[in-house]
Structures are given as structure tokens and as C-alpha cells.
Design a protein around this motif. Structure first.
Motif, mmCIF file in Angstrom:
data_model
loop_
_atom_site.group_PDB
_atom_site.id
_atom_site.type_symbol
_atom_site.label_atom_id
_atom_site.label_comp_id
_atom_site.label_asym_id
_atom_site.label_seq_id
_atom_site.Cartn_x
_atom_site.Cartn_y
_atom_site.Cartn_z
ATOM 1 N N ASP A 28 -5.272 8.503 3.369
ATOM 2 C CA ASP A 28 -6.373 8.850 2.894
ATOM 3 C C ASP A 28 -7.345 8.195 2.756
ATOM 4 O OD1 ASP A 28 -4.753 11.211 2.228
ATOM 5 O OD2 ASP A 28 -4.440 10.746 0.291
ATOM 6 N N ASP A 29 -7.597 6.602 2.416
ATOM 7 C CA ASP A 29 -7.780 5.712 2.423
ATOM 8 C C ASP A 29 -8.167 4.686 3.236
ATOM 9 O OD1 ASP A 29 -10.869 4.554 1.661
ATOM 10 O OD2 ASP A 29 -9.351 3.884 -0.784
ATOM 11 N N ASN A 84 -10.895 1.120 3.377
ATOM 12 C CA ASN A 84 -10.266 0.359 2.114
ATOM 13 C C ASN A 84 -9.146 -0.318 2.645
ATOM 14 O OD1 ASN A 84 -11.107 -0.479 -0.159
ATOM 15 N ND2 ASN A 84 -8.813 0.492 -1.208
ATOM 16 N N VAL A 85 -8.075 0.158 3.067
ATOM 17 C CA VAL A 85 -7.051 -0.495 3.289
ATOM 18 C C VAL A 85 -7.535 -2.187 4.295
ATOM 19 C CG1 VAL A 85 -4.607 -0.400 4.397
ATOM 20 C CG2 VAL A 85 -4.650 1.189 3.461
ATOM 21 N N PHE A 87 0.851 -0.725 0.345
ATOM 22 C CA PHE A 87 -0.021 -0.275 0.168
ATOM 23 C C PHE A 87 1.241 1.289 0.104
ATOM 24 C CE2 PHE A 87 -2.111 -3.906 2.036
ATOM 25 C CZ PHE A 87 -3.274 -3.738 1.436
ATOM 26 N N THR A 88 -0.158 2.229 -0.425
ATOM 27 C CA THR A 88 1.294 3.280 -0.540
ATOM 28 C C THR A 88 0.641 4.174 0.623
ATOM 29 O OG1 THR A 88 -0.756 5.052 -1.930
ATOM 30 C CG2 THR A 88 1.120 3.506 -3.563
ATOM 31 N N ASN A 89 1.411 5.053 1.238
ATOM 32 C CA ASN A 89 1.621 6.166 1.412
ATOM 33 C C ASN A 89 0.288 6.533 1.913
ATOM 34 O OD1 ASN A 89 3.752 5.805 3.148
ATOM 35 N ND2 ASN A 89 4.665 7.477 2.869
ATOM 36 N N ALA A 90 0.078 7.095 0.761
ATOM 37 C CA ALA A 90 -1.281 8.100 0.084
ATOM 38 C C ALA A 90 -2.446 7.205 0.971
ATOM 39 C CB ALA A 90 -1.299 8.641 -1.090
ATOM 40 N N GLN A 91 -2.705 5.681 0.472
ATOM 41 C CA GLN A 91 -4.248 4.778 -0.213
ATOM 42 C C GLN A 91 -3.700 4.703 2.298
ATOM 43 O OE1 GLN A 91 -1.556 1.868 -2.274
ATOM 44 N NE2 GLN A 91 -4.110 1.558 -2.458
ATOM 45 N N VAL A 92 -2.835 4.464 2.980
ATOM 46 C CA VAL A 92 -2.850 4.747 4.343
ATOM 47 C C VAL A 92 -4.030 5.931 4.689
ATOM 48 C CG1 VAL A 92 -2.084 3.966 6.694
ATOM 49 C CG2 VAL A 92 -2.134 2.966 4.571
#
Length: 327
Positions: A304-305, A308-309, A297-302
Motif C-alpha cells: 500500500d505504500d 515510502n518503503v 516492514f509489513t505486507n501492507a506497508q509494501v
């Protein structure tokens, strides 16, 4: 997971573990100075985690430097630390200059740095794993052992030497207690020898700390805070070394579920560079060939979302447990 690392991860009194590579100097004094410089670089990057009240101070502009010095002196008085050193360290964290911290005696630096690193991870003490170059000669091995003993005696650190040297460094793993005032310092011990992965990362990089998300990684801290509230996330271990197979060099992973053989990596922008991307794919293949699943996972995924993660992680771990996949 080796027995000595498992003990550090599971013990409620375990110290914060910092892994350092050493240059293999033939001088005890030079080795101690280099270790303290690396510890200080770690402490500066962990700022302001170890200084209550400094959370909103992010630059050295205006009165910020004077403010952190006042906070440091007050905090030192309340925690029986050296006020002048802690004030200089806080100022150095803002400015990047080490001109003033190095004026302090090595013993003061060692004890102060051990205290702030332990405090950053809410641990009772700090332990060092020193990894020298392969095949040290007898002179360098003696200097390293003497430096490690000095750090135990004067810095109240727990020290392990991870070395395959044939010159008398004890290779038998032994349990040690975190160092405390009025307690005899623990012996220098060495974890079982194991292959090392060649590193292309500069030694100036902040050393890894075993067992918790790194305070300087906001994504890791945010993800751990979310996982801590969920029963299905039990069994996880942060910043841990994994040996994919008996003939494969160990690798450090961000997050691991050992029983489910699930590795989670949290990638910053640097993972987009060609060299890092290639290294990541090589690591992933080695892990996958030996039964590990790798989720990235990217930092942005963790950040901002996160919901979902969490859904994806829960779904994967549930399926893994239902099918009985793992060791």
C-alpha cells in the motif's frame, strides 16, 4: 554466505534451489516418495506461476478445473512435458487433492515437478538440498544416499545432502551444472556442515527457494520489481541463509544486503502471533549483536505504500555505505 550458496546466487545458469528436511527413513522408496510429495506441495503453491494462461483462475468452481486441465495439456505439448501429469497437477493445485497425481510413475512425477518449479522462478533447472535429522544411523544414511542418487538419475535433479553423518556421505563441496537432457547428471555433493536452527514450523510448509522472492509472496514480488529499477538497490539477495556469528545458528532472512549487513524482513499477519513475535525478536537480537541491522516492514506497508518503503531503504543503505559500516 557460503561459497556454494554464493555460486548459486550469482550464476546466470543457477537452478532454483529447494530446501527440504527429510525424516531419515531406512527405505529408499519411502524417502523418494516423501521428497516427491513435498515437491508437489511446493508446485501446487506456486500455481499458476508455471502455467501460462491460468493466472485468473483462482477457484475450482464451475468449469475452472476443466479449463486448467486443457491449458496444462496444451502447455505440456509445447514444452515436451507429460500432458496427463501436468493436467492432474494443475487440477490438484485448484482442488488440493493428490489422488490423481500419485497414480503417475515416480520418474514422471520427479521430472514434471522439477520442470514446473524451475519454470516458476525462470531458472534452467531445479536443485534439492536435503537436510536429514542429525546423527543418522548407517541404514538410514544409505537409504538417503540411494534416494538422492535415484532423484539425480531419474528426476534429472541436482541434489545436495546437507548432513553431518559419519557414514560415507561425501562432505566436500563441488560445483555442479544444472541438469539438462542428454547431459550426465551431476554428482551428489554436500555443502560444508554447519549448525542448524531448530525449527518449529511444520515440514508441510513450502520449502524455501534461494535467490529470488517467493512467487507466492505478493509483497516480496512487488518489492523486488521496484528494487530492480533502482541502482542503489544493487547487491541484494533474496531468501538467503545468514550465520550471524561463529557460535550462532544460521537463520533464513527475506532480503539481505551482505556488504552493508542489512537484513530486511517482510512480515505477514502470522508474525503478530505471540509465538512468532517472540521468535522474531530473538532472531533480531542475535543478528544485531553480530553487526546486522534488521528492518521490518509489513505486507501492507509494501503493497500500500511502496514509495515510502523505498525511501526508507535508500536512506538507510546510503547512510550505511557513507559511514563504511559492514564487514
Amino acid at each position: 554466505m557460503s561459497d556454494w550458496e554464493q555460486e548459486l546466487l550469482t550464476s546466470t545458469d543457477a537452478p532454483a534451489v529447494v530446501v527440504q528436511r527429510t525424516a531419515g527413513s531406512s527405505s529408499q522408496q519411502t524417502t523418494v516418495a516423501a521428497v516427491l510429495d513435498e515437491l508437489e506441495a511446493t508446485a501446487r503453491q506456486l500455481f499458476p506461476t508455471w502455467l501460462p494462461g491460468a493466472e485468473g483462475i483462482t477457484t475450482s468452481a464451475g468449469a475452472a478445473r476443466a479449463a486448467v486441465r486443457r491449458l496444462a495439456v496444451a502447455h505440456a505439448a509445447a514444452t515436451a512435458q507429460s500432458g496427463p501429469f501436468l493436467a492432474d497437477l494443475a487440477a490438484a493445485a485448484l482442488t488440493g487433492s493428490t489422488a490423481h497425481t500419485r497414480r503417475h510413475h515416480a520418474e514422471v512425477r520427479a521430472r514434471g515437478l522439477a520442470r514446473v518449479i524451475a519454470a516458476s522462478f525462470d531458472r534452467p533447472g531445479c536443485a534439492l538440498v536435503l537436510r536429514p535429522p542429525d546423527h543418522l544411523d548407517e541404514t538410514a544414511t544409505l537409504a538417503l544416499a540411494q534416494a538422492a542418487q535415484w532423484l539425480v538419475d531419474h528426476g534429472r535433479l541436482t541434489v545436495w545432502i546437507d548432513s553431518d553423518s559419519p557414514y560415507g556421505i561425501d562432505s566436500r563441496p563441488r560445483a555442479t551444472e544444472p541438469p539438462r537432457a542428454e547431459v550426465t547428471p551431476p554428482p551428489i555433493v554436500t555443502p560444508p556442515a554447519r549448525p542448524r536452527r531448530e525449527s518449529r514450523v511444520s515440514t508441510r510448509r513450502t520449502p524455501s527457494v534461494i535467490g529470488k522472492p517467493h512467487p507466492t509472496s505478493r509483497a516480496e514480488v512487488v518489492l523486488e520489481a521496484a528494487l530492480a529499477r533502482r541502482a542503489w538497490a544493487a547487491g541484494r539477495a533474496w531468501n538467503h541463509t545468514v550465520r550471524p556469528g561463529p557460535l550462532v545458528n544460521p537463520v533464513r532472512v527475506d532480503l539481505l544486503w551482505k556488504r552493508e549487513r542489512c537484513v530486511v524482513e517482510i512480515d505477514g499477519d502470522d508474525h503478530r502471533t505471540p509465538g512468532k513475535f517472540t521468535e522474531d525478536r530473538h532472531r533480531d537480537v542475535m543478528l544485531q549483536l553480530n553487526g546486522y541491522a534488521v528492518l521490518r516492514f509489513t505486507n501492507a506497508q509494501v503493497l500500500d505504500d511502496i514509495d515510502n518503503v523505498l525511501v526508507l531503504l535508500q536512506q538507510f543503505l546510503t547512510n550505511r555505505r557513507r559511514t563504511g559500516k559492514g564487514p
